[in-house]
Design a protein around this motif. Structure first.
Motif, PDB file in Angstrom:
ATOM      1  N   SER A 133       3.325   2.008 -19.022  1.00 43.15           N
ATOM      2  CA  SER A 133       4.311   1.940 -17.936  1.00 43.15           C
ATOM      3  C   SER A 133       5.474   1.045 -18.320  1.00 43.15           C
ATOM      4  CB  SER A 133       3.660   1.396 -16.665  1.00 43.15           C
ATOM      5  OG  SER A 133       2.656   2.284 -16.244  1.00 43.15           O
ATOM      6  N   GLU A 134       6.517   1.124 -17.516  1.00 43.63           N
ATOM      7  CA  GLU A 134       7.743   0.360 -17.780  1.00 43.63           C
ATOM      8  C   GLU A 134       7.482  -1.141 -17.724  1.00 43.63           C
ATOM      9  OE1 GLU A 134      11.298   2.058 -17.254  1.00 43.63           O
ATOM     10  OE2 GLU A 134       9.984   3.459 -18.327  1.00 43.63           O
ATOM     11  N   ASN A 135       6.655  -1.576 -16.751  1.00 43.67           N
ATOM     12  CA  ASN A 135       6.372  -3.007 -16.677  1.00 43.67           C
ATOM     13  C   ASN A 135       4.887  -3.237 -16.453  1.00 43.67           C
ATOM     14  OD1 ASN A 135       5.705  -3.534 -13.768  1.00 43.67           O
ATOM     15  ND2 ASN A 135       7.688  -2.528 -13.524  1.00 43.67           N
ATOM     16  N   VAL A 136       4.500  -4.497 -16.694  1.00 43.16           N
ATOM     17  CA  VAL A 136       3.073  -4.790 -16.735  1.00 43.16           C
ATOM     18  C   VAL A 136       2.414  -4.642 -15.350  1.00 43.16           C
ATOM     19  CG1 VAL A 136       3.321  -7.301 -16.510  1.00 43.16           C
ATOM     20  CG2 VAL A 136       1.400  -6.357 -17.777  1.00 43.16           C
ATOM     21  N   VAL A 137       3.146  -4.954 -14.280  1.00 42.53           N
ATOM     22  CA  VAL A 137       2.547  -4.809 -12.938  1.00 42.53           C
ATOM     23  C   VAL A 137       2.254  -3.333 -12.665  1.00 42.53           C
ATOM     24  CG1 VAL A 137       3.006  -5.038 -10.458  1.00 42.53           C
ATOM     25  CG2 VAL A 137       3.490  -6.948 -11.988  1.00 42.53           C
ATOM     26  N   ASP A 138       3.184  -2.460 -13.022  1.00 43.00           N
ATOM     27  CA  ASP A 138       2.931  -1.016 -12.848  1.00 43.00           C
ATOM     28  C   ASP A 138       1.692  -0.585 -13.635  1.00 43.00           C
ATOM     29  OD1 ASP A 138       5.103  -0.704 -11.274  1.00 43.00           O
ATOM     30  OD2 ASP A 138       6.359   0.292 -12.774  1.00 43.00           O
ATOM     31  N   ALA A 139       1.582  -1.098 -14.864  1.00 39.28           N
ATOM     32  CA  ALA A 139       0.444  -0.706 -15.712  1.00 39.28           C
ATOM     33  C   ALA A 139      -0.873  -1.173 -15.097  1.00 39.28           C
ATOM     34  CB  ALA A 139       0.628  -1.282 -17.110  1.00 39.28           C
ATOM     35  N   ILE A 140      -0.882  -2.411 -14.580  1.00 37.37           N
ATOM     36  CA  ILE A 140      -2.127  -2.922 -13.982  1.00 37.37           C
ATOM     37  C   ILE A 140      -2.473  -2.115 -12.725  1.00 37.37           C
ATOM     38  CG2 ILE A 140      -3.260  -4.899 -12.894  1.00 37.37           C
ATOM     39  CD1 ILE A 140      -1.315  -6.646 -14.549  1.00 37.37           C
ATOM     40  N   SER A 159      -8.139  -4.792  -6.847  1.00 38.93           N
ATOM     41  CA  SER A 159      -8.152  -3.357  -6.559  1.00 38.93           C
ATOM     42  C   SER A 159      -6.790  -2.982  -5.974  1.00 38.93           C
ATOM     43  CB  SER A 159      -9.278  -3.102  -5.540  1.00 38.93           C
ATOM     44  OG  SER A 159      -9.248  -1.773  -5.111  1.00 38.93           O
ATOM     45  N   ALA A 160      -6.516  -1.691  -5.883  1.00 36.91           N
ATOM     46  CA  ALA A 160      -5.219  -1.272  -5.306  1.00 36.91           C
ATOM     47  C   ALA A 160      -5.221  -1.540  -3.801  1.00 36.91           C
ATOM     48  CB  ALA A 160      -4.992   0.203  -5.572  1.00 36.91           C
ATOM     49  N   SER A 161      -4.073  -1.929  -3.262  1.00 29.05           N
ATOM     50  CA  SER A 161      -4.063  -2.336  -1.851  1.00 29.05           C
ATOM     51  C   SER A 161      -4.402  -1.230  -0.856  1.00 29.05           C
ATOM     52  CB  SER A 161      -2.751  -3.019  -1.480  1.00 29.05           C
ATOM     53  OG  SER A 161      -1.688  -2.213  -1.820  1.00 29.05           O
ATOM     54  N   PRO A 162      -4.111   0.056  -1.136  1.00 28.27           N
ATOM     55  CA  PRO A 162      -4.482   1.054  -0.112  1.00 28.27           C
ATOM     56  C   PRO A 162      -5.991   1.318  -0.014  1.00 28.27           C
ATOM     57  CG  PRO A 162      -2.820   1.931  -1.643  1.00 28.27           C
ATOM     58  CD  PRO A 162      -3.361   0.677  -2.232  1.00 28.27           C
ATOM     59  N   ALA A 163      -6.780   0.864  -0.997  1.00 28.64           N
ATOM     60  CA  ALA A 163      -8.224   1.144  -0.960  1.00 28.64           C
ATOM     61  C   ALA A 163      -8.834   0.462   0.263  1.00 28.64           C
ATOM     62  CB  ALA A 163      -8.883   0.648  -2.243  1.00 28.64           C
ATOM     63  N   HIS A 164      -9.759   1.165   0.912  1.00 30.15           N
ATOM     64  CA  HIS A 164     -10.262   0.713   2.203  1.00 30.15           C
ATOM     65  C   HIS A 164     -11.657   0.098   2.073  1.00 30.15           C
ATOM     66  CE1 HIS A 164     -10.543   0.721   6.558  1.00 30.15           C
ATOM     67  NE2 HIS A 164     -11.739   1.259   6.454  1.00 30.15           N
ATOM     68  N   VAL A 197       1.701 -13.305 -14.300  1.00 28.67           N
ATOM     69  CA  VAL A 197       1.617 -11.862 -13.991  1.00 28.67           C
ATOM     70  C   VAL A 197       0.718 -11.643 -12.772  1.00 28.67           C
ATOM     71  CG1 VAL A 197       0.914  -9.597 -14.845  1.00 28.67           C
ATOM     72  CG2 VAL A 197       2.081 -11.158 -16.378  1.00 28.67           C
ATOM     73  N   LEU A 198      -0.376 -12.409 -12.685  1.00 32.28           N
ATOM     74  CA  LEU A 198      -1.241 -12.269 -11.503  1.00 32.28           C
ATOM     75  C   LEU A 198      -0.499 -12.639 -10.223  1.00 32.28           C
ATOM     76  CD1 LEU A 198      -4.850 -13.492 -12.387  1.00 32.28           C
ATOM     77  CD2 LEU A 198      -4.048 -11.185 -11.963  1.00 32.28           C
ATOM     78  N   GLU A 199       0.349 -13.661 -10.327  1.00 34.15           N
ATOM     79  CA  GLU A 199       1.161 -14.036  -9.149  1.00 34.15           C
ATOM     80  C   GLU A 199       2.105 -12.896  -8.769  1.00 34.15           C
ATOM     81  OE1 GLU A 199       3.042 -17.805 -10.026  1.00 34.15           O
ATOM     82  OE2 GLU A 199       1.049 -18.731 -10.237  1.00 34.15           O
ATOM     83  N   GLN A 200       2.730 -12.296  -9.795  1.00 35.13           N
ATOM     84  CA  GLN A 200       3.632 -11.149  -9.519  1.00 35.13           C
ATOM     85  C   GLN A 200       2.859  -9.997  -8.868  1.00 35.13           C
ATOM     86  OE1 GLN A 200       5.879  -9.595 -12.936  1.00 35.13           O
ATOM     87  NE2 GLN A 200       5.774 -11.645 -13.794  1.00 35.13           N
ATOM     88  N   LEU A 201       1.643  -9.794  -9.368  1.00 37.20           N
ATOM     89  CA  LEU A 201       0.822  -8.709  -8.837  1.00 37.20           C
ATOM     90  C   LEU A 201       0.504  -8.975  -7.362  1.00 37.20           C
ATOM     91  CD1 LEU A 201      -0.819  -6.133  -9.557  1.00 37.20           C
ATOM     92  CD2 LEU A 201      -2.726  -7.626 -10.151  1.00 37.20           C
ATOM     93  N   ALA A 202       0.121 -10.212  -7.062  1.00 41.40           N
ATOM     94  CA  ALA A 202      -0.201 -10.560  -5.673  1.00 41.40           C
ATOM     95  C   ALA A 202       1.039 -10.396  -4.796  1.00 41.40           C
ATOM     96  CB  ALA A 202      -0.725 -11.986  -5.605  1.00 41.40           C
ATOM     97  N   ALA A 203       2.201 -10.839  -5.318  1.00 43.64           N
ATOM     98  CA  ALA A 203       3.432 -10.778  -4.520  1.00 43.64           C
ATOM     99  C   ALA A 203       3.907  -9.339  -4.317  1.00 43.64           C
ATOM    100  CB  ALA A 203       4.522 -11.591  -5.210  1.00 43.64           C
ATOM    101  N   SER A 204       3.492  -8.440  -5.196  1.00 44.66           N
ATOM    102  CA  SER A 204       3.984  -7.048  -5.110  1.00 44.66           C
ATOM    103  C   SER A 204       3.438  -6.323  -3.888  1.00 44.66           C
ATOM    104  CB  SER A 204       3.575  -6.268  -6.374  1.00 44.66           C
ATOM    105  OG  SER A 204       2.181  -5.982  -6.331  1.00 44.66           O
ATOM    106  N   GLY A 205       2.341  -6.817  -3.320  1.00 43.55           N
ATOM    107  CA  GLY A 205       1.731  -6.144  -2.170  1.00 43.55           C
ATOM    108  C   GLY A 205       0.996  -4.870  -2.556  1.00 43.55           C
ATOM    109  N   ARG A 206       0.878  -4.601  -3.854  1.00 44.39           N
ATOM    110  CA  ARG A 206       0.254  -3.348  -4.304  1.00 44.39           C
ATOM    111  C   ARG A 206      -1.199  -3.533  -4.725  1.00 44.39           C
ATOM    112  NH1 ARG A 206       4.212  -1.655  -8.835  1.00 44.39           N
ATOM    113  NH2 ARG A 206       3.119   0.342  -8.791  1.00 44.39           N
ATOM    114  N   ALA A 207      -1.675  -4.774  -4.610  1.00 44.02           N
ATOM    115  CA  ALA A 207      -3.051  -5.043  -5.022  1.00 44.02           C
ATOM    116  C   ALA A 207      -3.731  -5.922  -3.982  1.00 44.02           C
ATOM    117  CB  ALA A 207      -3.059  -5.736  -6.376  1.00 44.02           C
ATOM    118  N   GLN A 208      -5.055  -5.868  -3.974  1.00 41.56           N
ATOM    119  CA  GLN A 208      -5.823  -6.734  -3.079  1.00 41.56           C
ATOM    120  C   GLN A 208      -6.999  -7.306  -3.858  1.00 41.56           C
ATOM    121  OE1 GLN A 208      -8.067  -4.626  -0.004  1.00 41.56           O
ATOM    122  NE2 GLN A 208      -7.910  -2.723  -1.186  1.00 41.56           N
ATOM    123  N   VAL A 209      -7.508  -8.422  -3.350  1.00 36.17           N
ATOM    124  CA  VAL A 209      -8.696  -9.015  -3.976  1.00 36.17           C
ATOM    125  C   VAL A 209      -9.898  -8.717  -3.089  1.00 36.17           C
ATOM    126  CG1 VAL A 209      -9.836 -11.172  -4.620  1.00 36.17           C
ATOM    127  CG2 VAL A 209      -7.418 -10.822  -5.164  1.00 36.17           C
TER     128      VAL A 209
END
Ligand code: SF4
Length: 330
Positions: free
Chosen positions: A249-256, A307-312, A285-297
């Motif tokens: 991917s273009e950037n590391v957050v997208d790839a993760i 995991s990806a944030s839309p996962a329920h 990078v983990l901080e960027q990932l958390a800030a992106s709103g696209r991931a959840q713990v």
């Protein structure tokens, strides 16, 4: 990339380039151990969830960008059940035209009762379906299927596929403590496996975050019992060694996000991957990932999984026990 991810290390397929043909989470089962969260809503509708041409363009690009030896298998797997995509046969055929690499499909096998699905999968090199139960009651309890997919249909589909085609058939049995690791449950599974005649049986233990917090892997004794009862072709699949490729991917957050959408990662595993990729930058990078709103713990077994944030996940926290030694769910 939207549809292609990795290569990621797979316990059964070495370094596996993943192709995901459906959106998170599209499935006709809602397994208690699913690492992708609950299936909401459960669907058994087959359609072209993503344009076949777009998927193939990405596969071509990904194959071009990797050197020989970096990929062992090209694998249809991902955000749910791949056979719900109506162009599976065409996709497998055209991927095989693009590369001499072997092509696998990781599927729950529930739609193999349909002749057209059997025909579509017959062009792959290996099919890896799931059989977690030897009777209808336990099947409903563990896999929580769409009402159209009865236990009888599942078993008959697997038997018929085996009779009709010589594709490698590696059946996965995911063991859940107290559900299918008892002697009775295992004997019933063994009876069904004798009727299917797979080439191999892969005994798996949940390790990535199971959707239901009460899901636990069996103890050592349960694993030994499974190996003894499931027969000659059964083996425990050990954790994968290898590296996650973040180059797609273009950037590391997208790839993760591309990887954890299909394959949630333990935080320490993610940190190691990032360290290797961009030394010294893992935490930022983990901080960027958390800030992106696209991931959840999601916490399970006392560990943090990304995991990806839309996962329920109905409950994100459960820290009662330790991480098991083996296992990944599909
Ligand atoms: S483990 Fe596989 S078959 Fe089961 S619910 Fe998850 S995606 Fe569907």
């Amino acid at each position: 990339m939207k549809y292609v991810f990795g290569p990621v290390p797979s316990r059964r397929l070495g370094q596996s380039l993943g192709i995901d043909t459906i959106p998170l989470k599209t499935c006709n089962w809602n397994c208690v151990y699913c690492q992708l969260g609950r299936t909401v809503p459960l669907t058994n509708e087959r359609r072209e969830y993503a344009p076949a041409e777009d998927i193939l363009l990405e596969v071509e690009r990904a194959l071009r960008s990797h050197k020989s030896g970096e990929i062992d298998w090209v694998t249809f797997v991902g955000s749910g059940e791949p056979t719900l995509h109506t162009h599976m046969g065409e996709l497998i055929r055209r991927v095989k035209d693009l590369t001499p690499l072997p092509v696998a499909v990781i599927t729950n096998g529930a739609l193999l009762y349909l002749p057209e699905v059997r025909e579509e999968l017959s062009v792959a090199d290996a099919i890896l379906p799931t059989l977690d139960a030897g009777n209808a009651r336990l099947y409903r309890k563990i896999n929580r299927p769409h009402p159209d997919i009865t236990f009888e249909r599942l078993v008959n589909g697997l038997i018929t596929f085996r009779e009709e085609y010589r594709v490698k058939l590696w059946v996965e049995v995911m063991l859940v403590r107290g559900l299918n690791d008892t002697e009775d449950a295992l004997r019933e599974i063994a009876d069904v496996l004798r009727r299917i005649q797979p080439d191999e049986v892969h005994v798996n233990l949940p390790a990535r975050p199971p959707v239901e917090t009460w899901v636990q892997p069996p103890d050592e004794e349960g694993v030994m019992r499974a190996l003894a009862i499931l027969g000659r072709v059964a083996k425990v699949v050990h954790p994968a060694e290898g590296s996650f490729d973040l180059s797609g991917s273009e950037n590391v957050v997208d790839a993760i996000v591309g990887i954890i959408t299909r394959h949630p990662m333990r935080e320490d595993e993610l940190q190691r991957t990032l360290e290797k990729w961009e030394p010294g930058k893992a935490n930022s990078v983990l901080e960027q990932l958390a800030a992106s709103g696209r991931a959840q713990v999601v916490e399970r077994y006392g560990y943090r999984f990304w995991s990806a944030s839309p996962a329920h996940y109905p409950e994100k926290s459960s820290a009662k026990s330790k991480t098991p030694q083996n296992g990944e769910s599909r």
